[in-house]
Design an enzyme around this catalytic site. Structure first.
Site, short mmCIF file in Angstrom:
data_model
loop_
_atom_site.label_atom_id
_atom_site.label_comp_id
_atom_site.label_asym_id
_atom_site.label_seq_id
_atom_site.Cartn_x
_atom_site.Cartn_y
_atom_site.Cartn_z
N THR A 39 0.66 -1.09 0.04
CA THR A 39 0.01 0.00 -0.16
C THR A 39 0.95 1.37 0.02
OG1 THR A 39 -0.16 -0.36 2.43
CG2 THR A 39 -2.29 -0.93 1.07
N LYS B 180 -2.08 11.52 4.48
CA LYS B 180 -2.42 12.02 6.00
C LYS B 180 -1.22 13.09 6.21
CE LYS B 180 -0.02 7.89 7.26
NZ LYS B 180 -0.39 6.46 6.65
N ARG C 183 8.82 -1.12 -0.37
CA ARG C 183 9.60 -0.84 0.80
C ARG C 183 10.36 -2.30 1.18
NH1 ARG C 183 6.11 1.08 5.79
NH2 ARG C 183 5.70 2.82 4.42
N SER D 104 8.61 5.53 5.31
CA SER D 104 7.64 5.82 6.50
C SER D 104 8.39 5.95 7.86
CB SER D 104 6.37 5.11 6.31
OG SER D 104 5.55 5.94 7.36
N HIS D 105 7.71 5.09 8.67
CA HIS D 105 8.34 4.97 10.13
C HIS D 105 9.35 3.85 10.56
CE1 HIS D 105 4.83 2.59 8.99
NE2 HIS D 105 5.19 1.66 9.97
N ASP E 190 4.01 12.32 7.86
CA ASP E 190 2.51 12.03 7.59
C ASP E 190 1.60 11.70 8.78
OD1 ASP E 190 3.51 9.51 7.23
OD2 ASP E 190 2.50 9.17 5.24
N ARG E 191 2.41 10.86 9.61
CA ARG E 191 1.86 10.42 11.08
C ARG E 191 2.21 11.66 12.12
NH1 ARG E 191 2.59 4.03 11.62
NH2 ARG E 191 1.97 3.34 9.56
N ASP F 45 6.51 11.13 12.05
CA ASP F 45 7.14 9.79 11.62
C ASP F 45 8.25 10.26 10.64
OD1 ASP F 45 5.44 10.27 9.45
OD2 ASP F 45 5.68 8.18 9.02
N GLU G 231 -6.70 7.36 10.33
CA GLU G 231 -6.60 5.85 10.56
C GLU G 231 -5.96 5.65 12.08
OE1 GLU G 231 -5.10 3.27 7.19
OE2 GLU G 231 -3.63 4.88 6.89
N ASP H 117 8.57 10.56 7.26
CA ASP H 117 8.10 11.14 6.25
C ASP H 117 6.99 12.24 6.51
OD1 ASP H 117 6.29 9.22 6.56
OD2 ASP H 117 5.73 9.13 4.57
#
Ligand code: G1P
Ligand code: ZN
Length: 552
Positions: free
Chosen positions: A27, A385, A31, A122-123, A290-291, A286, A372, A288
């Site tokens: 998704t 996000k 990665r 990401s994270h 977005d969190r 995080d 989410e 990148d």
């Protein structure tokens, strides 16, 4: 005037000994470990497939940047050299290659680009021993659709060669314009546009006045991409004291940490808020950007609750003062937001896990805010996000209400009741064992129906599937749900983003109405559900793990 980069004129064709053989990207794009990406021609093969598949490459503009992790600048140069060989008109990239996912989404939209490539896992941890990732976003600024991801993957299977221009590297140390063959490369500041967007959505003066009232805030950038954004936004523009933003220099290995804003990986920040008493508000984002994680003094805001609180208080934010069209949450996210939506008389949608499922609803103007449980919230301002957006949203609420985070939560539960919620992650389980646990539960679902589970009647048990009301596409196998009477439930899901073995996630939810006990410890409140699902799945015995790796 643009600088010409020497020797980058005619493309060369590099033959591949064997095609790219990975499984389909997940998704969040492709990665893998940095070591996996270091294989000869690996990155190039995937990028070739992107350029052969993404619509509009000939003469189009592409946005490119990443979270600063190990491999970021190298990948930017490879993609620039390959983009020029494939006939792109322009690549917009950023100084030091630093571009957060939300800022990239905004840039794609504002520059009318054909899409973007965001270099991030990401994270996940970074560095030579960590992970790397390549995410593809479409022209709406959101994650690539399932159809585009499938086509890119299909293309990788039969690749025999790739095209690239050879020559010197583009310096990313300052803003400038270059030409490479017939393509332009604009190196811009990746922070400015994003901050102007935020300025349009929020009342910065009001937030500044909250901070002047001795309301002490702290932000942890976790040595990842939000460092430069938060420093500029919170300290320089809004006027928070110097030092508010911690760990603000992006490092290729995130300082050895795990840039995942939760109570386990952002422990330093959590301690400041939960065990000491200096700060009133704390937040982290995080890798990148977005969190987000939101903390108040002695108060952790569960992300599902955060989505509900933002929705309930949206009229306090200038951008949403005229009301919301609808809201959406991913299936495993608690239904706290549904209760608020009902009160506001707006639609609440339930989608599979992953931000891309919100894209159609946002594009069709069916929702304004979405989120989410995995620390992600956002709105129709972009198609990803947005961590700092959520931080500003919370600060705006606190500035308007002039109360603490704790008070906001109490008021919210007193009005709507509380959805006790927790996620238990079991990481790095051997894939066959995780599949065994999952399929055994799936086979047993029909026999659970109308039985008691942790003292509650099972009203429905299934494997969640989703029909997109906008394009009619159907997404299946999105997690095993055991729905219980009284708005309680347990879900078992296999993660789609891990890179080592498999990760099983158990999501637990119990609703207590506003006349019940609203101040229990969540793990305690959920313990009958926890025991019941652990016993049913035998997850401890089968996985060999006596505890979840992460509890949220
Ligand atoms: C995780 C989160 C999910 C999020 C995704 C990308 O996916 O659970 O909500 O959209 O990361 O950030 P998972 O590993 O659960 O498949
Ligand atoms: Zn992220």
């Amino acid at each position: 005037m643009s600088n010409s980069i020497p020797n980058k004129q005619a493309p060369i064709i590099v033959s591949l000994d064997s095609p790219f053989t990975d499984q389909k990207p997940g998704t969040s794009g492709l990665r893998k470990s940095s070591k996996h990406f270091a294989q000869k021609n690996y990155l190039e093969s995937f990028v070739e497939a992107i350029f052969q598949t993404l619509p509009g490459v000939q003469g189009g503009t592409l946005v490119l940047g990443g979270d600063g992790r190990y491999g970021n600048e190298n990948a930017i140069n490879v993609i620039i050299a390959m983009g020029a060989a494939h006939g792109l008109k322009k690549i917009i990239t950023t100084t030091k290659g630093i571009l957060s996912t939300p800022a990239a989404s905004h840039l794609i939209r504002s520059q009318k680009a054909i899409g973007g490539i965001i270099l991030s896992a990401s994270h996940n941890s970074g560095g030579p021993d960590g992970d790397f990732g390549v995410k593809i976003n479409g022209p709406n600024g959101g994650p690539a659709s399932e159809a585009l991801t499938n086509s890119i993957y299909e293309c990788t299977k039969s690749l025999k060669e790739y095209q690239i221009l050879q020559g010197s590297l583009i310096p990313l140390d300052q803003t400038d314009i270059y030409s490479i063959g017939s393509m332009k490369v604009e190196v811009i500041d990746g922070v400015e546009d994003y901050i102007s967007l935020m300025e349009k959505l929020f009342d910065f003066d009001k937030i500044a006045s909250l901070l002047r009232d001795d309301f002490k805030i702290v932000f942890d950038a976790m040595h990842a991409v939000t460092g430069p954004y938060a420093k500029q936004l919170l300290e320089k523009v809004i006027g928070a004291p110097n030092g508010t933003v911690r760990n603000y220099v992006p490092l290729t290995d995130f300082g050895g940490g795990h840039p995942d804003p939760n109570l386990t990986y952002a422990k330093e920040l959590a301690d400041l808020l939960l065990n000491q008493d200096f700060y009133d508000f704390g937040a982290a984002c995080d890798g990148d950007g977005d969190r987000n994680m939101i903390l108040g003094k002695s108060c952790f805001v569960n992300p599902s609750d955060s989505l509900a609180v933002l929705t309930a208080n949206s009229s306090l934010v200038p951008a949403y003062a005229n009301g919301l069209i609808g809201v959406a949450r991913s299936m495993p996210t608690s239904s706290a937001v549904d209760v608020v939506a009902k009160d506001l008389q707006i639609n609440a949608y339930e989608t599979p896990t992953g931000w891309k499922f919100f894209g159609n609803l946002l594009d069709k103007n069916l929702i304004t805010i979405c989120g989410e449980e995995s620390f992600g919230t956002g709105s129709n301002h972009i198609r990803e996000k947005d961590g700092l957006w959520a931080v500003l949203f919370w600060l705006q609420i606190l500035a308007e209400k002039k109360c603490t985070v704790y008070d906001v939560m109490q008021q919210h539960w007193n009005k709507y009741g509380r959805h006790y919620y927790s996620r238990h992650d079991y990481e790095e389980i051997p894939i066959n064992i995780a599949n065994e646990i999952y399929s055994k539960l799936e086979q047993g679902l029909p026999s659970l129906s109308q039985q008691k589970f942790a003292g509650h009647l099972v009203t429905h048990a299934d494997n969640f599937s989703y029909e997109d009301s906008v394009d009619g596409s159907i997404t299946t196998n999105q997690g095993l749900r055991i729905l219980l009477e009284g708005n309680n439930r347990v879900i078992l899901r296999l993660s789609g983003t891990g890179t080592k073995g498999a990760t099983l996630r158990i999501y637990l939810e119990r609703y207590v109405s506003n006349t019940g006990d609203l101040n229990q410890n969540p793990q305690k409140a959920l313990s009958p559900l926890i025991t019941a699902i652990n016993d049913l799945t035998k997850i401890h015995t089968l996985s060999g793990k006596n505890h979840p790796s992460v509890i949220t």
